[in-house]
Design a protein around this motif. Structure first.
Motif, short mmCIF file in Angstrom:
data_model
loop_
_atom_site.label_atom_id
_atom_site.label_comp_id
_atom_site.label_asym_id
_atom_site.label_seq_id
_atom_site.Cartn_x
_atom_site.Cartn_y
_atom_site.Cartn_z
N VAL A 1 -84.05 2.19 -53.59
CA VAL A 1 -83.43 3.51 -53.62
C VAL A 1 -81.93 3.28 -53.70
O VAL A 1 -81.32 2.69 -52.80
N ARG A 2 -81.32 3.74 -54.78
CA ARG A 2 -79.93 3.39 -55.05
C ARG A 2 -78.95 4.22 -54.22
O ARG A 2 -79.29 5.29 -53.69
N ASP A 3 -77.73 3.70 -54.13
CA ASP A 3 -76.65 4.46 -53.50
C ASP A 3 -76.48 5.78 -54.24
O ASP A 3 -76.71 5.87 -55.45
N GLY A 4 -76.03 6.80 -53.50
CA GLY A 4 -75.90 8.12 -54.11
C GLY A 4 -77.18 8.93 -54.00
O GLY A 4 -77.29 9.98 -54.65
N SER A 5 -78.13 8.46 -53.19
CA SER A 5 -79.37 9.20 -52.96
C SER A 5 -79.27 9.92 -51.61
O SER A 5 -78.41 9.63 -50.78
N GLY A 6 -80.18 10.86 -51.41
CA GLY A 6 -80.19 11.62 -50.16
C GLY A 6 -79.36 12.89 -50.29
O GLY A 6 -79.47 13.63 -51.27
N LEU A 7 -78.50 13.15 -49.29
CA LEU A 7 -77.62 14.32 -49.33
C LEU A 7 -76.42 14.04 -50.23
O LEU A 7 -75.76 13.01 -50.08
N ILE A 8 -76.16 14.95 -51.15
CA ILE A 8 -75.01 14.81 -52.04
C ILE A 8 -74.32 16.17 -52.16
O ILE A 8 -74.82 17.18 -51.66
N GLU A 9 -73.17 16.17 -52.83
CA GLU A 9 -72.48 17.41 -53.16
C GLU A 9 -72.24 17.46 -54.66
O GLU A 9 -71.97 16.44 -55.29
N ARG A 10 -72.34 18.67 -55.21
CA ARG A 10 -72.13 18.85 -56.65
C ARG A 10 -70.99 19.82 -56.90
O ARG A 10 -70.74 20.74 -56.11
N CYS A 11 -70.33 19.61 -58.04
CA CYS A 11 -69.25 20.50 -58.45
C CYS A 11 -69.85 21.87 -58.80
O CYS A 11 -70.81 21.95 -59.57
N PRO A 12 -69.29 22.97 -58.26
CA PRO A 12 -69.82 24.30 -58.57
C PRO A 12 -69.58 24.71 -60.02
O PRO A 12 -70.21 25.64 -60.52
N GLU A 13 -68.67 24.01 -60.72
CA GLU A 13 -68.35 24.36 -62.10
C GLU A 13 -69.28 23.67 -63.11
O GLU A 13 -69.81 24.30 -64.01
N CYS A 14 -69.45 22.35 -62.93
CA CYS A 14 -70.19 21.58 -63.94
C CYS A 14 -71.46 20.92 -63.42
O CYS A 14 -72.24 20.40 -64.21
N GLY A 15 -71.65 20.91 -62.10
CA GLY A 15 -72.86 20.33 -61.54
C GLY A 15 -72.82 18.83 -61.34
O GLY A 15 -73.80 18.24 -60.88
N ARG A 16 -71.68 18.18 -61.70
CA ARG A 16 -71.59 16.74 -61.48
C ARG A 16 -71.49 16.43 -60.00
O ARG A 16 -71.02 17.25 -59.20
N VAL A 17 -71.90 15.21 -59.64
CA VAL A 17 -71.82 14.78 -58.24
C VAL A 17 -70.35 14.62 -57.86
O VAL A 17 -69.55 14.04 -58.60
N VAL A 18 -69.99 15.14 -56.70
CA VAL A 18 -68.63 15.10 -56.19
C VAL A 18 -68.48 13.92 -55.24
O VAL A 18 -69.33 13.70 -54.37
N GLN A 19 -67.43 13.15 -55.41
CA GLN A 19 -67.12 12.03 -54.53
C GLN A 19 -65.84 12.33 -53.76
O GLN A 19 -64.79 12.55 -54.37
#
Length: 433
Positions: A293-311
């Protein structure tokens, strides 16, 4: 000679501003119009003498045409004719496109004028430009092209393709003027930012006995509702996220069918290697062991504009944003023939986590670490064998399978081992490759 040289030569001959000429040329070249055809178009626009073709077209068979050819004359059978409009020099331009064939092969074409030919006609096309499209030669029929009916019918081994009728599984990106008989499996209305601002479209999934593909109707039709069976004539096929996508233009016709179209329920089950080698598939099933199971799995946040993962509150496109909570799993699946990254959405991730996203957030708050959610998912998944069904895309960054179904496999390992041994006996070179 580069575009600046062409523009300067034209501007001098026409007595107009070089910048304007260059802009006109660039606008034409972005649609892969051959440079000589583009220059003639600019001459016509500014009232100049178009003159004659810089070199006489060579007469060729379809199979011998290459991207190195300039202008050619060819006698061929019309297999398909599709019609759609594009944005061209700021205006709507209707084009006709499809495939021609003779005994030596097939070639696609784009016609900027309506020469009146239809599927099944045998024609002699004179002074057609040759351009490169997706690494292959394509004929470009413009104002300097002539089309005449051939004296005799051109015989080809592709006559069964006349009219463009095809099963969904046989469609490929770049196909034009195709006809399919399908059932609408899924459909939804969307509003997107199109070339003329906000545009309403329909998108969804079509199905037949051979498989399923996504579709987009750019002129939303009321007759495309979920469950109906229809004959759709004049579609073109684009690549979308690595798989063929059926597109309906304003010139596409949709006719209801009296008998329902049978739709294949199961997805084709392939090895990971077979699936990845295909270059992308809309609906495919693989079975393999989940290694990581790779890093970036589990709870994440996404940009409300484009849906990309937010870091760290940063979107690569929109900068500082207030991310929206989401859950996902990115995992490595291996079946011995290759590996693929399996991506689970929120619903499937909640299933494998064994709780809701709210419960996952609470667990992370108590531990003061989001990683505990991913760790719990790892403990549940890694080392087990899973059957995954979904849409596979392949690009420069690897192969990703966006899962629609994800379940622990009930396959008999002994039976699968026998299948592998049978494959070795049947084709040892293929297995060892």
């Amino acid at each position: 000679m580069d575009i600046d040289d062409h523009a300067e030569e034209l501007a001098s001959a026409l007595g107009v501003d070089k910048a304007e000429v260059k802009a006109d040329l660039q606008n034409l070249l972005q649609y892969s119009v051959p440079i000589e055809e583009a220059k003639q178009s600019v001459r016509r626009k500014h009232g100049g003498d178009t003159g004659s073709s810089p070199s006489a077209p060579s007469t060729k068979e379809v199979g011998s045409i290459t991207t190195e050819d300039g202008n050619v004359t060819v006698t061929a059978r019309v297999l398909t004719v599709g019609t759609r409009s594009i944005q061209y020099q700021g205006d709507e331009q209707v084009i006709r496109e499809g495939e021609l064939a003779d005994a030596t092969g097939t070639i696609s074409y784009t016609s900027w004028e309506d020469f009146g030919f239809e599927p099944g006609d045998s024609v002699t096309v004179g002074n057609a430009g040759v351009r490169e499209w997706d690494g292959k030669p394509e004929l470009n029929l413009g104002s300097s092209t002539t089309v005449a009916m051939a004296n005799e019918t051109v015989e080809t081994p592709y006559d069964d393709d006349i009219g463009g009728e095809a099963a969904l599984a046989d469609l490929e990106p770049g196909d034009r003027g195709r006809t399919v008989e399908v059932r609408v499996v899924e459909v939804e209305s969307k509003t997107i930012n199109g070339r003329n601002g906000e545009t309403d479209i329909l998108s969804g999934v079509l199905g037949d006995a051979s498989g399923r593909l996504p579709f987009t109707d750019w002129e939303p039709r009321e007759g495309l509702s979920e469950g109906v069976s229809v004959r759709i004539e004049g579609v073109y096929v684009r690549e979308f996220r690595g798989v063929p996508s059926v597109n309906l233009s304003e010139f596409t016709t949709v006719t209801p069918l009296s008998e329902p179209v049978s739709v294949r329920d199961s997805a084709p089950q392939l090895s990971v290697r077979e699936a990845v080698t295909s270059g992308g598939m809309f609906d495919v099933e693989v079975v393999g062991n989940l290694l990581e199971v790779r890093d970036g799995s589990g709870l994440i946040e996404r940009c409300p504009e484009c849906g990309r993962v937010v870091q760290n509150g940063q979107c690569r496109t929109h900068g500082d944003v207030d991310g929206e909570d989401d859950m996902r799993v990115k995992a490595i699946l291996d079946d011995g023939s290759g590996t693929v990254t399996v991506v689970l959405d929120r619903d499937l991730t909640e299933e494998v986590y064994g709780g809701t996203m709210a419960e996952a957030r609470e667990q992370a708050r108590e531990a003061m670490d989001k990683e505990v959610v991913a760790d719990r998912i790892r403990d549940r998944l890694v080392g087990r064998e899973y059957r995954v069904r979904g849409n596979l895309s392949v690009d420069d960054y690897g192969a990703n399978l966006d899962a629609d179904e994800f379940a622990e496999s009930a396959d008999d390992p002994a039976a699968r081992a026998r299948d592998v041994l049978d494959a070795v006996d049947d084709d040892p070179e293929e297995v060892s490759a």
